[in-house]
Design a protein around this motif. Structure first.
Motif, PDB file in Angstrom:
ATOM      1  N   PHE A 190      12.812  92.400 -17.562  1.00 49.39           N
ATOM      2  CA  PHE A 190      12.262  91.072 -17.814  1.00 49.39           C
ATOM      3  C   PHE A 190      13.362  90.087 -18.168  1.00 49.39           C
ATOM      4  O   PHE A 190      13.345  88.942 -17.716  1.00 49.39           O
ATOM      5  N   ARG A 191      14.328  90.509 -18.987  1.00 47.51           N
ATOM      6  CA  ARG A 191      15.432  89.600 -19.331  1.00 47.51           C
ATOM      7  C   ARG A 191      16.245  89.255 -18.086  1.00 47.51           C
ATOM      8  O   ARG A 191      16.702  88.122 -17.933  1.00 47.51           O
ATOM      9  N   GLU A 192      16.394  90.184 -17.174  1.00 41.58           N
ATOM     10  CA  GLU A 192      17.055  89.874 -15.910  1.00 41.58           C
ATOM     11  C   GLU A 192      16.236  88.861 -15.111  1.00 41.58           C
ATOM     12  O   GLU A 192      16.794  87.951 -14.486  1.00 41.58           O
ATOM     13  N   ALA A 193      14.920  89.029 -15.126  1.00 44.43           N
ATOM     14  CA  ALA A 193      14.060  88.092 -14.404  1.00 44.43           C
ATOM     15  C   ALA A 193      14.158  86.690 -15.000  1.00 44.43           C
ATOM     16  O   ALA A 193      14.184  85.690 -14.260  1.00 44.43           O
ATOM     17  N   GLN A 194      14.205  86.581 -16.322  1.00 44.88           N
ATOM     18  CA  GLN A 194      14.352  85.265 -16.948  1.00 44.88           C
ATOM     19  C   GLN A 194      15.657  84.594 -16.534  1.00 44.88           C
ATOM     20  O   GLN A 194      15.694  83.379 -16.320  1.00 44.88           O
ATOM     21  N   ALA A 195      16.731  85.376 -16.446  1.00 48.67           N
ATOM     22  CA  ALA A 195      18.011  84.800 -16.032  1.00 48.67           C
ATOM     23  C   ALA A 195      17.960  84.342 -14.572  1.00 48.67           C
ATOM     24  O   ALA A 195      18.548  83.307 -14.220  1.00 48.67           O
ATOM     25  N   LYS A 196      17.264  85.086 -13.745  1.00 46.80           N
ATOM     26  CA  LYS A 196      17.174  84.748 -12.320  1.00 46.80           C
ATOM     27  C   LYS A 196      16.194  83.613 -12.068  1.00 46.80           C
ATOM     28  O   LYS A 196      16.406  82.780 -11.170  1.00 46.80           O
ATOM     29  N   PHE A 197      15.116  83.562 -12.869  1.00 47.77           N
ATOM     30  CA  PHE A 197      14.059  82.560 -12.698  1.00 47.77           C
ATOM     31  C   PHE A 197      13.885  81.800 -14.012  1.00 47.77           C
ATOM     32  O   PHE A 197      13.025  82.160 -14.836  1.00 47.77           O
ATOM     33  N   PRO A 198      14.672  80.753 -14.257  1.00 44.48           N
ATOM     34  CA  PRO A 198      14.642  80.073 -15.555  1.00 44.48           C
ATOM     35  C   PRO A 198      13.284  79.488 -15.942  1.00 44.48           C
ATOM     36  O   PRO A 198      13.030  79.277 -17.131  1.00 44.48           O
ATOM     37  N   PHE A 199      12.393  79.257 -14.969  1.00 39.96           N
ATOM     38  CA  PHE A 199      11.074  78.734 -15.322  1.00 39.96           C
ATOM     39  C   PHE A 199      10.298  79.708 -16.210  1.00 39.96           C
ATOM     40  O   PHE A 199       9.336  79.309 -16.883  1.00 39.96           O
ATOM     41  N   LEU A 200      10.723  80.979 -16.255  1.00 46.02           N
ATOM     42  CA  LEU A 200      10.050  81.935 -17.137  1.00 46.02           C
ATOM     43  C   LEU A 200      10.358  81.672 -18.609  1.00 46.02           C
ATOM     44  O   LEU A 200       9.799  82.326 -19.487  1.00 46.02           O
ATOM     45  N   THR A 201      11.235  80.712 -18.889  1.00 46.43           N
ATOM     46  CA  THR A 201      11.530  80.317 -20.269  1.00 46.43           C
ATOM     47  C   THR A 201      10.853  79.004 -20.636  1.00 46.43           C
ATOM     48  O   THR A 201      11.037  78.508 -21.745  1.00 46.43           O
ATOM     49  N   GLU A 202      10.070  78.428 -19.735  1.00 45.93           N
ATOM     50  CA  GLU A 202       9.538  77.080 -19.948  1.00 45.93           C
ATOM     51  C   GLU A 202       8.192  77.050 -20.657  1.00 45.93           C
ATOM     52  O   GLU A 202       7.733  75.976 -21.057  1.00 45.93           O
ATOM     53  N   THR A 203       7.528  78.181 -20.793  1.00 43.63           N
ATOM     54  CA  THR A 203       6.235  78.199 -21.481  1.00 43.63           C
ATOM     55  C   THR A 203       6.451  78.307 -22.995  1.00 43.63           C
ATOM     56  O   THR A 203       7.575  78.495 -23.459  1.00 43.63           O
ATOM     57  N   ARG A 204       5.370  78.227 -23.755  1.00 42.08           N
ATOM     58  CA  ARG A 204       5.490  78.322 -25.215  1.00 42.08           C
ATOM     59  C   ARG A 204       5.983  79.682 -25.646  1.00 42.08           C
ATOM     60  O   ARG A 204       6.604  79.828 -26.707  1.00 42.08           O
ATOM     61  N   GLY A 205       5.763  80.692 -24.844  1.00 42.81           N
ATOM     62  CA  GLY A 205       6.228  82.028 -25.200  1.00 42.81           C
ATOM     63  C   GLY A 205       5.673  83.060 -24.248  1.00 42.81           C
ATOM     64  O   GLY A 205       4.927  82.750 -23.310  1.00 42.81           O
ATOM     65  N   VAL A 206       6.042  84.309 -24.497  1.00 46.73           N
ATOM     66  CA  VAL A 206       5.656  85.396 -23.597  1.00 46.73           C
ATOM     67  C   VAL A 206       5.472  86.670 -24.403  1.00 46.73           C
ATOM     68  O   VAL A 206       6.199  86.932 -25.360  1.00 46.73           O
ATOM     69  N   THR A 207       4.476  87.445 -23.997  1.00 50.06           N
ATOM     70  CA  THR A 207       4.320  88.815 -24.486  1.00 50.06           C
ATOM     71  C   THR A 207       4.724  89.754 -23.364  1.00 50.06           C
ATOM     72  O   THR A 207       4.139  89.718 -22.279  1.00 50.06           O
ATOM     73  N   VAL A 208       5.746  90.574 -23.624  1.00 54.06           N
ATOM     74  CA  VAL A 208       6.263  91.527 -22.646  1.00 54.06           C
ATOM     75  C   VAL A 208       5.825  92.923 -23.065  1.00 54.06           C
ATOM     76  O   VAL A 208       6.137  93.386 -24.169  1.00 54.06           O
ATOM     77  N   SER A 209       5.117  93.608 -22.207  1.00 58.15           N
ATOM     78  CA  SER A 209       4.563  94.914 -22.563  1.00 58.15           C
ATOM     79  C   SER A 209       5.625  95.889 -23.045  1.00 58.15           C
ATOM     80  O   SER A 209       5.413  96.644 -23.993  1.00 58.15           O
ATOM     81  N   GLY A 210       6.792  95.885 -22.378  1.00 59.35           N
ATOM     82  CA  GLY A 210       7.844  96.819 -22.754  1.00 59.35           C
ATOM     83  C   GLY A 210       8.393  96.594 -24.148  1.00 59.35           C
ATOM     84  O   GLY A 210       8.933  97.519 -24.768  1.00 59.35           O
ATOM     85  N   ASP A 211       8.263  95.360 -24.650  1.00 64.61           N
ATOM     86  CA  ASP A 211       8.731  95.054 -26.007  1.00 64.61           C
ATOM     87  C   ASP A 211       7.793  95.603 -27.072  1.00 64.61           C
ATOM     88  O   ASP A 211       8.226  95.974 -28.165  1.00 64.61           O
ATOM     89  N   ILE A 212       6.492  95.599 -26.773  1.00 62.61           N
ATOM     90  CA  ILE A 212       5.511  95.962 -27.804  1.00 62.61           C
ATOM     91  C   ILE A 212       4.816  97.288 -27.507  1.00 62.61           C
ATOM     92  O   ILE A 212       3.963  97.721 -28.280  1.00 62.61           O
ATOM     93  N   ARG A 213       5.176  97.918 -26.390  1.00 62.03           N
ATOM     94  CA  ARG A 213       4.648  99.239 -26.007  1.00 62.03           C
ATOM     95  C   ARG A 213       3.122  99.254 -25.878  1.00 62.03           C
ATOM     96  O   ARG A 213       2.444 100.206 -26.261  1.00 62.03           O
ATOM     97  N   LEU A 214       2.615  98.183 -25.312  1.00 62.64           N
ATOM     98  CA  LEU A 214       1.211  98.078 -24.923  1.00 62.64           C
ATOM     99  C   LEU A 214       1.177  97.501 -23.520  1.00 62.64           C
ATOM    100  O   LEU A 214       2.018  96.664 -23.174  1.00 62.64           O
ATOM    101  N   ILE A 215       0.222  97.928 -22.709  1.00 62.35           N
ATOM    102  CA  ILE A 215       0.130  97.403 -21.354  1.00 62.35           C
ATOM    103  C   ILE A 215      -1.288  96.946 -21.044  1.00 62.35           C
ATOM    104  O   ILE A 215      -2.268  97.459 -21.588  1.00 62.35           O
ATOM    105  N   LYS A 216      -1.380  95.956 -20.153  1.00 58.22           N
ATOM    106  CA  LYS A 216      -2.674  95.598 -19.579  1.00 58.22           C
ATOM    107  C   LYS A 216      -3.150  96.766 -18.712  1.00 58.22           C
ATOM    108  O   LYS A 216      -2.334  97.414 -18.061  1.00 58.22           O
TER     109      LYS A 216
END
Length: 205
Positions: free
Chosen positions: A114-140
């Protein structure tokens, strides 16, 4: 019901994802490649990295000792699996943000990629925030990840609209009281949002 919060999924909604792209050259035979991505480095195998399993553990070759090189190629070539953004969806997201709508991201994604994706696609930093499943060990579609996202970002479930390309994740959101749209294209999404009175950009035909 008024929509105060919009939550976007990322993969196949905002950015393209296709593991076949690098593997077309790694495993040229179509039938062998299809078997490998269905049975070895499968969707379910990759989902465990989204849940937080470390790549070295995922790459353990006990089950398929003859495929070590091909298995390890998955992480090494991950950047090739996300070649471009879906410009129409990104334009919609940016229009909503510009209009003052609260926009966040909720994604099944390994923490490091995901951090690689943010670097490649900067618009992924433009929202108020993000929940990343790998960070919190929960998945949809686990209910817990929707509750966690709503709590962390102060969302009112009934006034939250979720956008995801996977039907089971859409159902998961609805089961916890969110509104939800099954994403099939930017054009269809624009129509769905406009029908709810939300601002959308004019998309190219």
């Amino acid at each position: 019901m008024t929509i105060d919060h919009i939550v976007f999924d990322i993969g196949k909604v905002l950015i393209h994802y296709d593991p076949h792209i690098p593997y077309r050259s790694i495993i040229p035979d179509e039938a062998e490649r299809a078997f490998f991505l269905a049975e070895v480095c499968s969707h379910d195998w990759n989902l465990e990295q989204d849940r937080g399993r470390p790549w070295p553990e995922a790459e353990a070759i006990a089950r398929h000792p003859d495929r070590e090189v091909d298995i390890r190629a998955f992480r090494r070539n991950w950047h090739l699996m996300v070649p471009h953004a879906h410009d129409g969806s990104v334009a919609i997201m940016r229009e909503l943000i510009a209009a003052g709508i609260d926009v966040t991201l909720l994604t099944n994604f390994a923490a490091d990629t995901f951090r690689e994706a943010q670097a490649k696609f900067p618009f992924l930093t433009e929202t108020r925030g993000v929940t990343v499943s790998g960070d919190i060990r929960l998945i949809k579609p686990d209910a817990a990840i929707y509750h966690r996202h709503a709590r962390d970002f102060g969302l009112e479930p009934a006034r939250t609209l979720f956008i995801d390309d996977t039907p089971i994740n859409v159902t998961g959101a609805r089961d916890v009281g969110w509104q939800a749209i099954h994403f099939v294209s930017a054009e269809a999404l624009a129509r769905d949002l406009a029908a709810r009175g939300l601002p959308v950009p004019a998309l190219p035909r």
